[in-house]
Design a protein around this motif. Structure first.
Motif, PDB file in Angstrom:
ATOM      1  N   SER A 144       0.605  -1.536  -0.069  1.00  0.00           N
ATOM      2  CA  SER A 144      -0.112   0.235  -0.451  1.00  0.00           C
ATOM      3  C   SER A 144       0.642   1.403  -0.123  1.00  0.00           C
ATOM      4  O   SER A 144       0.694   2.136  -1.324  1.00  0.00           O
ATOM      5  CB  SER A 144      -1.038   0.138   1.180  1.00  0.00           C
ATOM      6  OG  SER A 144      -1.805   1.160   1.329  1.00  0.00           O
ATOM      7  N   SER A 188       2.774   1.741  -3.246  1.00  0.00           N
ATOM      8  CA  SER A 188       1.579   2.249  -4.592  1.00  0.00           C
ATOM      9  C   SER A 188       1.745   3.584  -4.689  1.00  0.00           C
ATOM     10  O   SER A 188       1.409   3.849  -5.096  1.00  0.00           O
ATOM     11  CB  SER A 188       0.009   1.492  -4.512  1.00  0.00           C
ATOM     12  OG  SER A 188      -0.564   1.435  -5.334  1.00  0.00           O
ATOM     13  N   TRP A 235       5.130   3.311  -7.167  1.00  0.00           N
ATOM     14  CA  TRP A 235       5.151   2.082  -7.666  1.00  0.00           C
ATOM     15  C   TRP A 235       3.809   1.389  -7.796  1.00  0.00           C
ATOM     16  O   TRP A 235       3.530   0.729  -7.582  1.00  0.00           O
ATOM     17  CB  TRP A 235       5.836   0.941  -6.699  1.00  0.00           C
ATOM     18  CG  TRP A 235       7.263   1.988  -6.353  1.00  0.00           C
ATOM     19  CD1 TRP A 235       7.481   2.509  -5.603  1.00  0.00           C
ATOM     20  CD2 TRP A 235       9.143   1.390  -6.515  1.00  0.00           C
ATOM     21  NE1 TRP A 235       8.738   3.350  -4.735  1.00  0.00           N
ATOM     22  CE2 TRP A 235       9.826   2.069  -5.861  1.00  0.00           C
ATOM     23  CE3 TRP A 235       8.861   1.043  -7.641  1.00  0.00           C
ATOM     24  CZ2 TRP A 235      11.073   2.525  -6.301  1.00  0.00           C
ATOM     25  CZ3 TRP A 235      10.480   0.231  -7.598  1.00  0.00           C
ATOM     26  CH2 TRP A 235      11.153   1.521  -7.220  1.00  0.00           C
ATOM     27  N   THR A 236       4.388   0.480  -9.112  1.00  0.00           N
ATOM     28  CA  THR A 236       3.514  -0.699  -9.382  1.00  0.00           C
ATOM     29  C   THR A 236       4.388  -1.873  -9.992  1.00  0.00           C
ATOM     30  O   THR A 236       5.527  -1.594  -9.764  1.00  0.00           O
ATOM     31  CB  THR A 236       3.069  -0.194 -11.739  1.00  0.00           C
ATOM     32  OG1 THR A 236       4.469  -0.732 -11.438  1.00  0.00           O
ATOM     33  CG2 THR A 236       2.669   1.396 -10.915  1.00  0.00           C
ATOM     34  N   THR A 248      -6.266   3.413  -1.467  1.00  0.00           N
ATOM     35  CA  THR A 248      -5.301   3.243  -2.562  1.00  0.00           C
ATOM     36  C   THR A 248      -6.342   2.170  -3.947  1.00  0.00           C
ATOM     37  O   THR A 248      -5.615   3.386  -4.993  1.00  0.00           O
ATOM     38  CB  THR A 248      -3.721   2.029  -2.523  1.00  0.00           C
ATOM     39  OG1 THR A 248      -3.216   2.391  -0.821  1.00  0.00           O
ATOM     40  CG2 THR A 248      -2.606   2.490  -3.101  1.00  0.00           C
ATOM     41  N   GLU A 286      -6.375   4.543  -7.497  1.00  0.00           N
ATOM     42  CA  GLU A 286      -5.545   3.948  -9.185  1.00  0.00           C
ATOM     43  C   GLU A 286      -6.637   3.773  -9.634  1.00  0.00           C
ATOM     44  O   GLU A 286      -7.157   3.034 -10.868  1.00  0.00           O
ATOM     45  CB  GLU A 286      -4.803   2.613  -8.652  1.00  0.00           C
ATOM     46  CG  GLU A 286      -3.646   3.810  -7.873  1.00  0.00           C
ATOM     47  CD  GLU A 286      -2.645   2.025  -8.065  1.00  0.00           C
ATOM     48  OE1 GLU A 286      -2.496   1.133  -8.464  1.00  0.00           O
ATOM     49  OE2 GLU A 286      -1.794   2.957  -6.449  1.00  0.00           O
ATOM     50  N   PHE A 323      -6.612  -4.647  -7.962  1.00  0.00           N
ATOM     51  CA  PHE A 323      -5.603  -4.739  -7.082  1.00  0.00           C
ATOM     52  C   PHE A 323      -5.241  -5.495  -6.542  1.00  0.00           C
ATOM     53  O   PHE A 323      -4.080  -5.670  -6.122  1.00  0.00           O
ATOM     54  CB  PHE A 323      -5.786  -3.465  -6.794  1.00  0.00           C
ATOM     55  CG  PHE A 323      -4.370  -3.372  -5.080  1.00  0.00           C
ATOM     56  CD1 PHE A 323      -4.540  -3.169  -4.480  1.00  0.00           C
ATOM     57  CD2 PHE A 323      -4.235  -1.841  -6.303  1.00  0.00           C
ATOM     58  CE1 PHE A 323      -3.147  -1.830  -3.470  1.00  0.00           C
ATOM     59  CE2 PHE A 323      -2.938  -0.689  -5.743  1.00  0.00           C
ATOM     60  CZ  PHE A 323      -2.423  -1.414  -4.012  1.00  0.00           C
ATOM     61  N   TRP A 383      -1.373  -7.206  -6.662  1.00  0.00           N
ATOM     62  CA  TRP A 383       0.270  -7.045  -5.924  1.00  0.00           C
ATOM     63  C   TRP A 383       0.608  -9.006  -5.084  1.00  0.00           C
ATOM     64  O   TRP A 383       1.317  -8.773  -4.575  1.00  0.00           O
ATOM     65  CB  TRP A 383       0.091  -6.298  -5.124  1.00  0.00           C
ATOM     66  CG  TRP A 383      -0.061  -4.482  -5.442  1.00  0.00           C
ATOM     67  CD1 TRP A 383      -0.577  -3.839  -5.866  1.00  0.00           C
ATOM     68  CD2 TRP A 383       1.605  -3.828  -5.837  1.00  0.00           C
ATOM     69  NE1 TRP A 383      -0.083  -3.114  -6.378  1.00  0.00           N
ATOM     70  CE2 TRP A 383       1.024  -3.176  -6.471  1.00  0.00           C
ATOM     71  CE3 TRP A 383       2.820  -4.121  -5.636  1.00  0.00           C
ATOM     72  CZ2 TRP A 383       2.264  -1.911  -6.490  1.00  0.00           C
ATOM     73  CZ3 TRP A 383       3.814  -3.271  -5.378  1.00  0.00           C
ATOM     74  CH2 TRP A 383       3.872  -2.768  -6.255  1.00  0.00           C
TER      75      TRP A 383
END
Lengths: 192, 198
Positions: A39, A42, A46-47, B19, B23, B30, B34
C-alpha cells in the motif's frame, strides 16, 4: 482485531498461501505484512511491473560487484579522462560492453529482448529511453536518450553499445551522437 | 476463474481500499496483481522490509540522478585519473560527498541513521560492511567500511567522500586508518570537547 475478507483468484491464493506456509507464517500475518508495505509503495508510485523489474535487475546485478554514483560525477570523471587519454577511455567502455554481453545474454539470448531488459535497468541508469526497433529481419535501430550530459559520455556510451551489439552478432553501419543522445543503425553480421 | 479469500486486519483493508480507489482499480484487481508479485518476490527471498528498503534506495538514486556501473570499471577509471590529477580527483570526491549528504540528510537527519541508508544501498554498492558506532550523546562516532574499492586509489577517494559526508553532518575526522578496501575513521562533532581516546 476486526478482520476483512478480500476476494482473490484461486491461482493467486494458491501461490501466495504456499509461500506463507514455506515461511511458517499464518496466511493472515503474511498477507498483512505484504499488503501494508504494498500500500505504501503503491502510494509512492510503484506498480507491480516496476517492482518486478527492479527485482529482476537486482538479481542480475548480484552476479557482479556494482557501485552507484551520481551521473554528473561520472560525466565529469569521463570528461577529465577524455582530455588526457581519449582512446584509453573509449577502449575501457568497449571492454566493459564486451564483458557484460555474457550476462545480458543469460537474461535475453537474442537482441529482441534488449528493449524489455533495458526497461528493467532504466531505474539504475539516468537513461530516459532505450529503444531497439527492428527495421527488417536483419537490421535494427537503437535510440538512447539520456546517454550522459556531455558529448564525451555519449561517445563512451556508443563504444559500450557497439561492443554489446557486436556480442549479439550485429555490426554498426551508421551512428549519430549528440549531447545526451545516441542513435545507432546496425545489421546482422553476415547478412549483407 | 475460481475464487478464494484472504483476510486482512481493519486498518490494512482500509488502506488497500483507499489505494485501489485512487488508482481506479477494483480492490480485487489491485490485490490480485500485487499478491502475485509478492508471491514471486517472496520465492526469490525478498521480504516486505527488504523490498521497502530497496524501493527507498531506488527513489534516492533517482533524486541523485544516479548511474550504476561495475565497480572494477570504476576502480580502473579512478586509478587512471589518480595518476593524472590526484588532487583534482580528491576534490571531485569531496564535492560529491557534500552533495550526496544533502540528499541523504532528508531520510537520515542524524549520523546514526546513516547505517540504515547504507544498508538500503548495499545491493547497489560494493560495500560488504558499513558500520557506525556512536557514544551516547552522538558527539563521537566510529565508522568502519569494508569494500571501499579494490585498489588503494579508490579507497583513498572513498575516504575523501566519507570525510566530506561527515563534515556535512557536523563531524571532523580525528583518526583514520586506510588500507585497500577498508576504512576506519574516528570523528568528533565540531567544537565538541569530547575527543576520542587513542
Amino acid at each position: 482485531m476486526a478482520r476483512t475478507n478480500m476476494s482473490v483468484d484461486q491461482k493467486v491464493f494458491d501461490e501466495f498461501s504456499a509461500e506463507a506456509q514455506s515461511q511458517n507464517k499464518t496466511l493472515f500475518a503474511f498477507t498483512n505484512e505484504w499488503l501494508s508495505v504494498i500500500s505504501e509503495l503503491s502510494k509512492d508510485g510503484w506498480t507491480p511491473s516496476k517492482i518486478h523489474g527492479i527485482g529482476h535487475s537486482i538479481s542480475l546485478l548480484k552476479e557482479m560487484d556494482v557501485i552507484t554514483l551520481p551521473s554528473d560525477f561520472v560525466d565529469e570523471l569521463i570528461a577529465r579522462m577524455y582530455r588526457t587519454d581519449k582512446q584509453g577511455l573509449l577502449n575501457m567502455f568497449r571492454d566493459m560492453g564486451s564483458s557484460l554481453v555474457g550476462l545480458l545474454k543469460i537474461a535475453t539470448p537474442d537482441i529482441d529482448g534488449l528493449s524489455e531488459l533495458a526497461k528493467e535497468f532504466i531505474m539504475l541508469l539516468p537513461v530516459k529511453q532505450f529503444k531497439v526497433v527492428k527495421q527488417d529481419n536483419d537490421s535494427i535501430e537503437v535510440d538512447i536518450v539520456g546517454a550522459g550530459r556531455k558529448k564525451e559520455s555519449a561517445e563512451c556510451t556508443f563504444e559500450f553499445l557497439e561492443a554489446i551489439l557486436n556480442g549479439y552478432d550485429y555490426s554498426v553501419s551508421k551512428h549519430e551522437i549528440g549531447v545526451g543522445m545516441l542513435r545507432v543503425w546496425a545489421y546482422k553480421t553476415g547478412a549483407f | 476463474m475460481a475464487k478464494a479469500s484472504v483476510h486482512l486486519d481493519g486498518p490494512s483493508s482500509l488502506e488497500i481500499a483507499s489505494t485501489a480507489k485512487s488508482e481506479e482499480k477494483t480492490i480485487k484487481a489491485f490485490v490480485n496483481e500485487w499478491l502475485l508479485v509478492a508471491a514471486k518476490l517472496s520465492k526469490q527471498g525478498w521480504s516486505p522490509t527488504k523490498l521497502q528498503s530497496l524501493c527507498d534506495s531506488f527513489t534516492l538514486m533517482k533524486e541523485m540522478n544516479a548511474i550504476t556501473l561495475p565497480s572494477d570499471f570504476v576502480d580502473e577509471l579512478i586509478a587512471r585519473e589518480y595518476n593524472t590529477d590526484k588532487q583534482g580527483l580528491f576534490r571531485m570526491f569531496r564535492e560529491m560527498g557534500s552533495q550526496v549528504a544533502d540528499v541523504v540528510k532528508i531520510d537520515a537527519p542524524s549520523i546514526h541513521d546513516l547505517t540504515k541508508v547504507a544498508n538500503e544501498f548495499l545491493s547497489l554498492l560494493p560495500l560488504k560492511i558499513f558500520k557506525i558506532s556512536t557514544d551516547g550523546q552522538e558527539n563521537n562516532v566510529e565508522i568502519v567500511v569494508v569494500g571501499a574499492g579494490k585498489r588503494r586509489e579508490s579507497t583513498e577517494c572513498a575516504f575523501e567522500m566519507l570525510e566530506a559526508f561527515l563534515n556535512s553532518y557536523g563531524f571532523s575526522v580525528a583518526n583514520r586508518q586506510i588500507n585497500v578496501g577498508t576504512i576506519q575513521v574516528q570523528a568528533s562533532r565540531h567544537n565538541s570537547s569530547n575527543l576520542p581516546t587513542a
